[in-house]
Motif scaffolding. Structure first.
Motif, mmCIF file in Angstrom:
data_model
loop_
_atom_site.group_PDB
_atom_site.id
_atom_site.type_symbol
_atom_site.label_atom_id
_atom_site.label_comp_id
_atom_site.label_asym_id
_atom_site.label_seq_id
_atom_site.Cartn_x
_atom_site.Cartn_y
_atom_site.Cartn_z
ATOM 1 N N VAL A 112 33.789 36.870 47.095
ATOM 2 C CA VAL A 112 34.422 36.216 45.948
ATOM 3 C C VAL A 112 33.641 34.951 45.575
ATOM 4 O O VAL A 112 33.377 34.696 44.399
ATOM 5 N N SER B 146 30.500 36.011 43.931
ATOM 6 C CA SER B 146 30.802 36.520 42.594
ATOM 7 C C SER B 146 31.039 35.370 41.623
ATOM 8 O O SER B 146 30.553 35.395 40.490
ATOM 9 N N GLY C 246 30.619 40.869 43.040
ATOM 10 C CA GLY C 246 31.829 41.173 42.274
ATOM 11 C C GLY C 246 32.282 42.603 42.491
ATOM 12 O O GLY C 246 33.472 42.872 42.634
ATOM 13 N N GLY C 247 31.331 43.518 42.547
ATOM 14 C CA GLY C 247 31.665 44.921 42.819
ATOM 15 C C GLY C 247 32.248 45.103 44.208
ATOM 16 O O GLY C 247 33.222 45.837 44.401
ATOM 17 N N ARG C 248 31.643 44.433 45.182
ATOM 18 C CA ARG C 248 32.164 44.513 46.555
ATOM 19 C C ARG C 248 33.565 43.916 46.635
ATOM 20 O O ARG C 248 34.454 44.475 47.293
ATOM 21 N N ALA C 249 33.769 42.810 45.953
ATOM 22 C CA ALA C 249 35.086 42.165 45.963
ATOM 23 C C ALA C 249 36.137 43.085 45.348
ATOM 24 O O ALA C 249 37.246 43.217 45.882
ATOM 25 N N ARG C 250 35.790 43.726 44.235
ATOM 26 C CA ARG C 250 36.747 44.661 43.605
ATOM 27 C C ARG C 250 37.099 45.802 44.541
ATOM 28 O O ARG C 250 38.271 46.186 44.668
ATOM 29 N N LYS C 251 36.111 46.339 45.239
ATOM 30 C CA LYS C 251 36.351 47.428 46.179
ATOM 31 C C LYS C 251 37.263 46.962 47.320
ATOM 32 O O LYS C 251 38.201 47.658 47.708
ATOM 33 N N GLN C 252 37.000 45.768 47.824
ATOM 34 C CA GLN C 252 37.823 45.235 48.908
ATOM 35 C C GLN C 252 39.236 44.920 48.426
ATOM 36 O O GLN C 252 40.208 45.099 49.169
ATOM 37 N N LEU C 253 39.368 44.461 47.190
ATOM 38 C CA LEU C 253 40.691 44.202 46.638
ATOM 39 C C LEU C 253 41.487 45.492 46.490
ATOM 40 O O LEU C 253 42.713 45.503 46.680
ATOM 41 N N GLN C 254 40.810 46.579 46.166
ATOM 42 C CA GLN C 254 41.493 47.876 46.090
ATOM 43 C C GLN C 254 42.013 48.279 47.471
ATOM 44 O O GLN C 254 43.127 48.776 47.600
ATOM 45 N N LYS D 38 45.042 46.264 48.238
ATOM 46 C CA LYS D 38 46.197 46.842 47.549
ATOM 47 C C LYS D 38 46.756 48.027 48.340
ATOM 48 O O LYS D 38 47.965 48.154 48.510
#
Length: 71
Positions: A25, A28, A36-44, A47
């Motif tokens: 993060v 990013s 940013g892509g890694r953060a989005r994947k980790q946020l998924q 969830k």
């Protein structure tokens, strides 16, 4: 649903994942697109783990209510 472990175990897993996300993060926010892509994947994944913890609570509480009714 996996009923193994405790709710505390599941919350600890969420905390650990949040700690792991922190570095990406920060990168990013500094402009690194891949981070940013890694953060989005980790946020998924965060969830998914949060949903699993929520369902664990629901199923555990339902089982407890059923046990009280039978007693």
């Amino acid at each position: 649903m996996n009923m193994e472990g405790t709710l505390k175990d599941k919350i600890d897993a969420l905390k650990n994942l949040l700690d792991a996300i922190d570095e990406d993060v920060t990168k990013s926010d500094e402009g690194t697109l891949a981070a940013g892509g890694r953060a989005r994947k980790q946020l998924q994944e965060l969830k998914r783990l949060a949903q699993a913890a929520r369902l664990f609570c629901l199923e555990r509480d339902h089982a407890r209510k059923q046990a009280v009714k039978k007693a």
